[in-house]
Design a protein around this motif. Sequence first.
Motif, PDB file in Angstrom:
ATOM      1  N   ARG A 328       0.826  -1.213   0.000  1.00 38.65           N
ATOM      2  CA  ARG A 328       0.000   0.000   0.000  1.00 38.65           C
ATOM      3  C   ARG A 328       0.860   1.262   0.000  1.00 38.65           C
ATOM      4  O   ARG A 328       0.509   2.252  -0.652  1.00 38.65           O
ATOM      5  CB  ARG A 328      -0.941  -0.019   1.202  1.00 38.65           C
ATOM      6  CG  ARG A 328      -2.093  -1.013   1.048  1.00 38.65           C
ATOM      7  CD  ARG A 328      -2.819  -1.258   2.355  1.00 38.65           C
ATOM      8  NE  ARG A 328      -4.029  -2.063   2.157  1.00 38.65           N
ATOM      9  CZ  ARG A 328      -4.043  -3.376   2.003  1.00 38.65           C
ATOM     10  NH1 ARG A 328      -2.893  -4.048   2.016  1.00 38.65           N
ATOM     11  NH2 ARG A 328      -5.184  -4.022   1.835  1.00 38.65           N
ATOM     12  N   VAL A 329       1.968   1.230   0.724  1.00 36.69           N
ATOM     13  CA  VAL A 329       2.858   2.394   0.751  1.00 36.69           C
ATOM     14  C   VAL A 329       3.424   2.647  -0.646  1.00 36.69           C
ATOM     15  O   VAL A 329       3.482   3.791  -1.123  1.00 36.69           O
ATOM     16  CB  VAL A 329       3.986   2.189   1.773  1.00 36.69           C
ATOM     17  CG1 VAL A 329       5.031   3.305   1.660  1.00 36.69           C
ATOM     18  CG2 VAL A 329       3.417   2.139   3.196  1.00 36.69           C
ATOM     19  N   GLU A 330       3.856   1.586  -1.303  1.00 32.62           N
ATOM     20  CA  GLU A 330       4.447   1.739  -2.639  1.00 32.62           C
ATOM     21  C   GLU A 330       3.427   2.199  -3.670  1.00 32.62           C
ATOM     22  O   GLU A 330       3.792   2.794  -4.695  1.00 32.62           O
ATOM     23  CB  GLU A 330       5.085   0.415  -3.057  1.00 32.62           C
ATOM     24  CG  GLU A 330       6.334   0.084  -2.246  1.00 32.62           C
ATOM     25  CD  GLU A 330       6.740  -1.376  -2.340  1.00 32.62           C
ATOM     26  OE1 GLU A 330       6.015  -2.141  -3.017  1.00 32.62           O
ATOM     27  OE2 GLU A 330       7.763  -1.744  -1.721  1.00 32.62           O
ATOM     28  N   ASP A 331       2.136   1.961  -3.419  1.00 34.29           N
ATOM     29  CA  ASP A 331       1.090   2.382  -4.349  1.00 34.29           C
ATOM     30  C   ASP A 331       0.636   3.818  -4.114  1.00 34.29           C
ATOM     31  O   ASP A 331      -0.185   4.336  -4.890  1.00 34.29           O
ATOM     32  CB  ASP A 331      -0.126   1.451  -4.236  1.00 34.29           C
ATOM     33  CG  ASP A 331       0.126   0.089  -4.856  1.00 34.29           C
ATOM     34  OD1 ASP A 331       1.078  -0.037  -5.650  1.00 34.29           O
ATOM     35  OD2 ASP A 331      -0.623  -0.847  -4.533  1.00 34.29           O
ATOM     36  N   MET A 332       1.141   4.467  -3.083  1.00 37.01           N
ATOM     37  CA  MET A 332       0.692   5.822  -2.774  1.00 37.01           C
ATOM     38  C   MET A 332       1.074   6.798  -3.879  1.00 37.01           C
ATOM     39  O   MET A 332       2.180   6.733  -4.429  1.00 37.01           O
ATOM     40  CB  MET A 332       1.280   6.293  -1.437  1.00 37.01           C
ATOM     41  CG  MET A 332       0.727   5.573  -0.220  1.00 37.01           C
ATOM     42  SD  MET A 332       1.515   6.114   1.324  1.00 37.01           S
ATOM     43  CE  MET A 332       0.930   7.818   1.415  1.00 37.01           C
ATOM     44  N   GLN A 333       0.144   7.694  -4.187  1.00 36.28           N
ATOM     45  CA  GLN A 333       0.381   8.725  -5.194  1.00 36.28           C
ATOM     46  C   GLN A 333       0.795  10.018  -4.507  1.00 36.28           C
ATOM     47  O   GLN A 333       0.066  10.541  -3.665  1.00 36.28           O
ATOM     48  CB  GLN A 333      -0.889   8.950  -6.015  1.00 36.28           C
ATOM     49  CG  GLN A 333      -1.338   7.740  -6.803  1.00 36.28           C
ATOM     50  CD  GLN A 333      -0.317   7.334  -7.863  1.00 36.28           C
ATOM     51  OE1 GLN A 333       0.147   8.165  -8.639  1.00 36.28           O
ATOM     52  NE2 GLN A 333       0.017   6.055  -7.891  1.00 36.28           N
ATOM     53  N   LEU A 334       1.972  10.535  -4.861  1.00 38.56           N
ATOM     54  CA  LEU A 334       2.465  11.786  -4.314  1.00 38.56           C
ATOM     55  C   LEU A 334       2.267  12.898  -5.333  1.00 38.56           C
ATOM     56  O   LEU A 334       2.406  12.659  -6.545  1.00 38.56           O
ATOM     57  CB  LEU A 334       3.949  11.692  -3.964  1.00 38.56           C
ATOM     58  CG  LEU A 334       4.343  11.026  -2.633  1.00 38.56           C
ATOM     59  CD1 LEU A 334       3.896   9.579  -2.586  1.00 38.56           C
ATOM     60  CD2 LEU A 334       5.842  11.138  -2.412  1.00 38.56           C
ATOM     61  N   GLY A 335       1.947  14.094  -4.858  1.00 37.50           N
ATOM     62  CA  GLY A 335       1.813  15.193  -5.797  1.00 37.50           C
ATOM     63  C   GLY A 335       1.153  16.404  -5.186  1.00 37.50           C
ATOM     64  O   GLY A 335       0.743  16.401  -4.022  1.00 37.50           O
ATOM     65  N   ALA A 336       1.069  17.460  -5.998  1.00 35.09           N
ATOM     66  CA  ALA A 336       0.485  18.734  -5.584  1.00 35.09           C
ATOM     67  C   ALA A 336      -0.583  19.113  -6.594  1.00 35.09           C
ATOM     68  O   ALA A 336      -0.299  19.750  -7.600  1.00 35.09           O
ATOM     69  CB  ALA A 336       1.562  19.809  -5.503  1.00 35.09           C
ATOM     70  N   VAL A 337      -1.811  18.690  -6.323  1.00 33.90           N
ATOM     71  CA  VAL A 337      -2.924  19.007  -7.216  1.00 33.90           C
ATOM     72  C   VAL A 337      -4.124  19.439  -6.374  1.00 33.90           C
ATOM     73  O   VAL A 337      -4.191  19.154  -5.183  1.00 33.90           O
ATOM     74  CB  VAL A 337      -3.312  17.795  -8.096  1.00 33.90           C
ATOM     75  CG1 VAL A 337      -2.197  17.447  -9.065  1.00 33.90           C
ATOM     76  CG2 VAL A 337      -3.661  16.589  -7.228  1.00 33.90           C
ATOM     77  N   PHE A 338      -5.073  20.108  -7.022  1.00 33.42           N
ATOM     78  CA  PHE A 338      -6.240  20.625  -6.336  1.00 33.42           C
ATOM     79  C   PHE A 338      -7.452  19.704  -6.462  1.00 33.42           C
ATOM     80  O   PHE A 338      -8.580  20.145  -6.320  1.00 33.42           O
ATOM     81  CB  PHE A 338      -6.583  22.017  -6.871  1.00 33.42           C
ATOM     82  CG  PHE A 338      -5.823  23.107  -6.177  1.00 33.42           C
ATOM     83  CD1 PHE A 338      -6.358  23.742  -5.068  1.00 33.42           C
ATOM     84  CD2 PHE A 338      -4.572  23.484  -6.615  1.00 33.42           C
ATOM     85  CE1 PHE A 338      -5.672  24.744  -4.418  1.00 33.42           C
ATOM     86  CE2 PHE A 338      -3.877  24.492  -5.979  1.00 33.42           C
ATOM     87  CZ  PHE A 338      -4.415  25.128  -4.880  1.00 33.42           C
ATOM     88  N   ASP A 339      -7.211  18.423  -6.735  1.00 34.71           N
ATOM     89  CA  ASP A 339      -8.305  17.467  -6.682  1.00 34.71           C
ATOM     90  C   ASP A 339      -7.966  16.434  -5.601  1.00 34.71           C
ATOM     91  O   ASP A 339      -7.021  16.595  -4.850  1.00 34.71           O
ATOM     92  CB  ASP A 339      -8.544  16.822  -8.054  1.00 34.71           C
ATOM     93  CG  ASP A 339      -7.313  16.094  -8.580  1.00 34.71           C
ATOM     94  OD1 ASP A 339      -6.464  15.664  -7.759  1.00 34.71           O
ATOM     95  OD2 ASP A 339      -7.190  15.959  -9.810  1.00 34.71           O
ATOM     96  N   PHE A 340      -8.752  15.393  -5.514  1.00 39.30           N
ATOM     97  CA  PHE A 340      -8.598  14.405  -4.437  1.00 39.30           C
ATOM     98  C   PHE A 340      -7.811  13.173  -4.890  1.00 39.30           C
ATOM     99  O   PHE A 340      -7.910  12.116  -4.275  1.00 39.30           O
ATOM    100  CB  PHE A 340      -9.974  13.988  -3.914  1.00 39.30           C
ATOM    101  CG  PHE A 340     -10.690  15.058  -3.147  1.00 39.30           C
ATOM    102  CD1 PHE A 340     -10.537  15.160  -1.775  1.00 39.30           C
ATOM    103  CD2 PHE A 340     -11.506  15.965  -3.795  1.00 39.30           C
ATOM    104  CE1 PHE A 340     -11.195  16.142  -1.055  1.00 39.30           C
ATOM    105  CE2 PHE A 340     -12.179  16.968  -3.095  1.00 39.30           C
ATOM    106  CZ  PHE A 340     -12.011  17.057  -1.715  1.00 39.30           C
TER     107      PHE A 340
END
Length: 534
Positions: A328-340
């Motif tokens: 689950r940790v490896e599947d996490m999406q990182l980023g800076a966006v204004f949606d969910f």
Amino acid sequence: MSIELPDLTMNDEIRARQPFSALAAARAPQLAMRISAAPDAERVITTAPHDGSIVGDLPVSTREDVDEAFAVARQAQRAWAATPVRKRARVIARFHDLVLQRKNEILDLIQVENGKTRRDAFLEVADIALTARYYARTAPSLLKTRRRRGAFPVITHTTELRHPKGVVTVISPWNYPFSLAAGDTIPALLAGNAVVQKPDTQTALSALWAVDLMYEAGLPQGLWQIVVGPGRVLGDALMQGSDYMMFTGSTNSGKGIAGDAGEKLIGASLELGGKNAMVVLDDADLDKAAEGAVRACFSSTGQLCISIERLYVHRSVFDEFVKRFLRRVEDMQLGAVFDFSCDMGSLTSRSQLAAVAGHVDDAVAKGATVLAGGRARPDLGPLFYEPTVLAGVTSEMECYREETFGPLVSVYPFDSIDEAVRRANDTTYGLNASVWTRNGKRGRALAARLYAGTVNVNEAFAAAWGSVDAPMGGMGESGLGRRHGAEGLLKYTEAQTIAHQRVIGFRPPARMSYPLWAGALTAAFVVMKKAGMK
């Protein structure tokens, strides 16, 4: 008069394509006008953590500005204290409605100033909605004059009154800039106080948005003052003007504030650091526990006082749990966006990035193993760091006992319940904990043995935090006092007892000797005990 803000509502697809600073730019100059500072004040620039772009140009308050803020607040507080509690509650109820109606505005501001995901920002909105509704509905009951048992039945008429402290100082942090700015102010205002608040400069706009909305909801002018500047400059003035201190921040700073409040003989409530533990028992649902651990460790990029930094897993399920957790940790999406769409955002400051990297590098150099993450992500932004899981962490490593306050967790196996309790409690902190098991009774029994102000069973932290009718706070070096529940409001009041003695007093009636009087009272006390009187 409230400041009119432009309507920047847009759909998620458009919002996701906009630079953070463009969405906040229209808000910042107007909100900054609410800061208590001189027209020619020095200015400070704040930047967006995700890319370093300019967000705010804020005036910096001086000690004299703080003194003026207290003077204005104290003047406004006199009339507010005389306002019926139900009328105060109607202001907070309207604030609740406005927050939900205009949530996209504050979600944008939280993201631009703090760097967290929209998912995590929304938890702040939900928290304030819960807090505002709860206190708006319970404050009239909590603050009403109450009859108390008198020294003698019938002939002693005793009542308890609650008076506001006066002007409350709220020092709020950058990690939950809306939740902790408004959440601690709501009960202080409902209790009849005024508030002078110093939010962290990095996230001052989120606090200022809350102030502006509260005035729009009908709060009389002057009752909620904002000052901005470094604590080392404004701290003494904030303490000197205050009738009560509410502080959220580091343990070292909290100790200093507690000492100063003690010297001044005023009350203080302090939510400080934590090195929180999660315990996974051998009968836990491992999929749910692994999913819960992701939220427990990496919500708000780990910059959460009640997040988990230590994972203790029963040896019989350790390997399987770690496998599911790492997936689950490896599947996490990182980023800076204004949606969910993203699971984790950016750290907020270079100092936090250095702290996380320093703890990881120190642990690896001393023999720890990186199971996931372990590196910065400058390709995503200057302050991004991967969610990191370590194994083999030992007591000589910095992250073993020190709070990281970032996306870093260490995993440890255990063999018995007693061992899990001992290791979870092996800390000077005592803020939050989490227990996972299919047996609720077993989980609650274990929770009661953990040294923490809140313990969640089969949940990371939201169950206890969201239970706003129950107290929330820390033990040991995690703080003093509580927010939420009755205590979260009554701490902002002074209790007064009025006892009216009728018919006879505490001296013997005429022509009765003291020995006879004492004997009569003794007999009366015996009868009262036998009758079950309290």
